[in-house]
Design a protein around this motif. Sequence first.
Motif, PDB file in Angstrom:
ATOM      1  N   HIS A  39       0.835  -1.209   0.000  1.00 12.37           N
ATOM      2  CA  HIS A  39       0.000   0.000   0.000  1.00 12.37           C
ATOM      3  C   HIS A  39       0.877   1.271   0.000  1.00 12.37           C
ATOM      4  O   HIS A  39       0.486   2.316  -0.491  1.00 12.37           O
ATOM      5  CB  HIS A  39      -0.947  -0.014   1.208  1.00 12.37           C
ATOM      6  N   THR A  40       2.082   1.136   0.551  1.00 21.17           N
ATOM      7  CA  THR A  40       3.041   2.252   0.540  1.00 21.17           C
ATOM      8  C   THR A  40       3.307   2.740  -0.885  1.00 21.17           C
ATOM      9  O   THR A  40       3.500   3.939  -1.112  1.00 21.17           O
ATOM     10  CB  THR A  40       4.363   1.797   1.198  1.00 21.17           C
ATOM     11  N   HIS A  43       0.672   5.222  -1.715  1.00 18.21           N
ATOM     12  CA  HIS A  43       0.960   6.504  -1.042  1.00 18.21           C
ATOM     13  C   HIS A  43       2.091   7.227  -1.787  1.00 18.21           C
ATOM     14  O   HIS A  43       2.048   8.438  -1.987  1.00 18.21           O
ATOM     15  CB  HIS A  43       1.427   6.283   0.402  1.00 18.21           C
ATOM     16  N   GLY A 175      -2.355  -6.938   3.097  1.00 17.59           N
ATOM     17  CA  GLY A 175      -1.017  -7.467   2.878  1.00 17.59           C
ATOM     18  C   GLY A 175      -0.255  -7.615   4.181  1.00 17.59           C
ATOM     19  O   GLY A 175       0.266  -8.685   4.514  1.00 17.59           O
ATOM     20  N   LEU A 176      -0.196  -6.552   4.961  1.00 15.16           N
ATOM     21  CA  LEU A 176       0.534  -6.602   6.230  1.00 15.16           C
ATOM     22  C   LEU A 176      -0.196  -7.479   7.250  1.00 15.16           C
ATOM     23  O   LEU A 176       0.389  -8.372   7.860  1.00 15.16           O
ATOM     24  CB  LEU A 176       0.711  -5.193   6.811  1.00 15.16           C
ATOM     25  N   ASP A 195     -11.393  -6.301  10.407  1.00 14.16           N
ATOM     26  CA  ASP A 195     -11.383  -5.715   9.064  1.00 14.16           C
ATOM     27  C   ASP A 195     -12.798  -5.224   8.742  1.00 14.16           C
ATOM     28  O   ASP A 195     -13.696  -5.326   9.585  1.00 14.16           O
ATOM     29  CB  ASP A 195     -10.887  -6.726   8.014  1.00 14.16           C
ATOM     30  N   LYS A 200     -12.012 -10.569   3.831  1.00 16.05           N
ATOM     31  CA  LYS A 200     -10.827 -10.471   4.701  1.00 16.05           C
ATOM     32  C   LYS A 200     -11.115 -11.145   6.047  1.00 16.05           C
ATOM     33  O   LYS A 200     -10.237 -11.781   6.634  1.00 16.05           O
ATOM     34  CB  LYS A 200     -10.424  -9.025   4.933  1.00 16.05           C
ATOM     35  N   THR A 235      -2.549  -1.875  11.188  1.00 15.16           N
ATOM     36  CA  THR A 235      -1.937  -1.771   9.856  1.00 15.16           C
ATOM     37  C   THR A 235      -2.748  -0.857   8.953  1.00 15.16           C
ATOM     38  O   THR A 235      -2.322  -0.582   7.839  1.00 15.16           O
ATOM     39  CB  THR A 235      -1.831  -3.160   9.179  1.00 15.16           C
ATOM     40  N   VAL A 258       1.567   1.092  12.601  1.00 19.35           N
ATOM     41  CA  VAL A 258       2.328   0.709  11.416  1.00 19.35           C
ATOM     42  C   VAL A 258       1.758   1.371  10.156  1.00 19.35           C
ATOM     43  O   VAL A 258       2.502   1.846   9.301  1.00 19.35           O
ATOM     44  CB  VAL A 258       2.344  -0.839  11.298  1.00 19.35           C
ATOM     45  N   SER A 283       6.512   1.702  14.523  1.00 16.91           N
ATOM     46  CA  SER A 283       7.487   0.712  14.067  1.00 16.91           C
ATOM     47  C   SER A 283       7.633   0.776  12.548  1.00 16.91           C
ATOM     48  O   SER A 283       6.634   0.775  11.822  1.00 16.91           O
ATOM     49  CB  SER A 283       7.065  -0.690  14.513  1.00 16.91           C
ATOM     50  N   VAL A 285       9.326  -0.967   9.236  1.00 17.70           N
ATOM     51  CA  VAL A 285       9.843  -2.210   8.611  1.00 17.70           C
ATOM     52  C   VAL A 285      10.647  -3.080   9.599  1.00 17.70           C
ATOM     53  O   VAL A 285      10.206  -3.287  10.737  1.00 17.70           O
ATOM     54  CB  VAL A 285      10.595  -1.923   7.289  1.00 17.70           C
ATOM     55  N   ARG A 330      -2.345  -9.994  -0.810  1.00 16.99           N
ATOM     56  CA  ARG A 330      -1.279  -9.274  -1.507  1.00 16.99           C
ATOM     57  C   ARG A 330      -1.286  -9.566  -2.998  1.00 16.99           C
ATOM     58  O   ARG A 330      -1.337 -10.727  -3.408  1.00 16.99           O
ATOM     59  CB  ARG A 330       0.073  -9.723  -0.940  1.00 16.99           C
TER      60      ARG A 330
END
Length: 336
Positions: A39-40, A43, A175-176, A195, A200, A235, A258, A283, A285, A330
């Motif tokens: 998802h990063t 962004h 994903g996370l 979720d 999910k 997440t 996260v 936190s 990675v 993912r």
Amino acid sequence: MKAAVVTALGAPLVVREVPVPEPGPGQVLVRIETCGLCHTDIHAARGEWPVKPKDQLIPGHEGVGIVEAVGAGDLPVAVGQRVAMPWLGDACGHCRYCIDGWETYCTDPAYTGYTMDGGYAEYAVAWASHVVPVPDGVDPVDASPLTCAGVTTYKALKVAEPRPDETCMVVGIGGLGHLGLQYARVFGCRTVAVDVHDDKLQLAKELGADHVLDARGDQAAQLAEIGGVDIALVTVPSPAAMRAAHAALNPNGRLVLVGLPADNRLELPVFETVLKGVKVIGSLVGTRNDLAACFDLHARGLTRVVTETRRLEDVNACFEEVLAGEVPARLVFDLR
Ligand SMILES: NC(=O)c1ccc[n+]([C@@H]2O[C@H](COP(=O)([O-])OP(=O)(O)OC[C@H]3O[C@@H](n4cnc5c(N)ncnc54)[C@H](O)[C@@H]3O)[C@@H](O)[C@H]2O)c1
Ligand SMILES: [Zn+2]
Ligand SMILES: [Zn+2]
């Protein structure tokens, strides 16, 4: 080579031919086999965060592939080896954080698929010191999500110091989160999955969650029935979800943040934090060792990576699918 390029922040990515990069001293050229869509990356391509990515970015920090060429120097990897190219593309090795085992908080880092080009391409250049060998027996399609989604949630739980008599809630089973849920079980915790999508929630059940909560419903009542939680790993890039997770914590609870919301603000109640001794932890990675641990856990059969593969040409449609929450955990680009 073929690559997906962010030509302007917020514009659709352009998949086009670009020159194959050349590895400089200390670097390797990796022929990318697979790269996950974190998802990063969305962004990043939209320029949503306070610090912007490099110009003409090739995103991707879950690249896995074969070392095709090496630059000058006595390097720790050899041609032909399968490696992962995680978010932490480089760290200085001598600042106090690097020396203390916290290279992810290095004062002079490089970020793969953000400050340097990443794995949305047929080839990518990486610093040899910061690629992580992928063991035989870990499929590249599985290795890709472990390279960010896995290591991030593994480390986020590790810093929360989970105990087997505790309950751990994972908010967001994307994903996370689908990997975070499994690591919480590996650490021995009772697990709660949260979720807003039925599929999910179904996935969380299949992955062995002890409790599954629909955030669209009355979470507080359901959590009271469970007896609250000791760790909440959020997440989801949503301050509201972070506040709800904070409210679910028992005394001595740890809220681990996260997900990275675009608006970058979170308001939390002070009284409930102080009177319950709650810790709020951020936190980022994980280290190379943390990623090696994730590969090892996977090789030992302790995690299941849920993916669907896609063509790089479909990158823009894939972004929309992820935003709609319609993907099974993912998406992974298969460049083979
Ligand atoms: N801190 C780090 O080191 C780090 C590393 C990687 C990613 N991230 C960030 O983590 C976030 C998540 O990344 P991802 O790739 O797992 O995303 P994702 O889109 O795969 O997963 C998000 C999940 O959250 C669920 N969700 C959405 N709204 C919800 C709500 N209100 N309550 C509960 N669940 C909800 C979605 O259905 C989806 O399953 C992103 O912001 C990303 O930038 C941070
Ligand atoms: Zn990521
Ligand atoms: Zn450093």
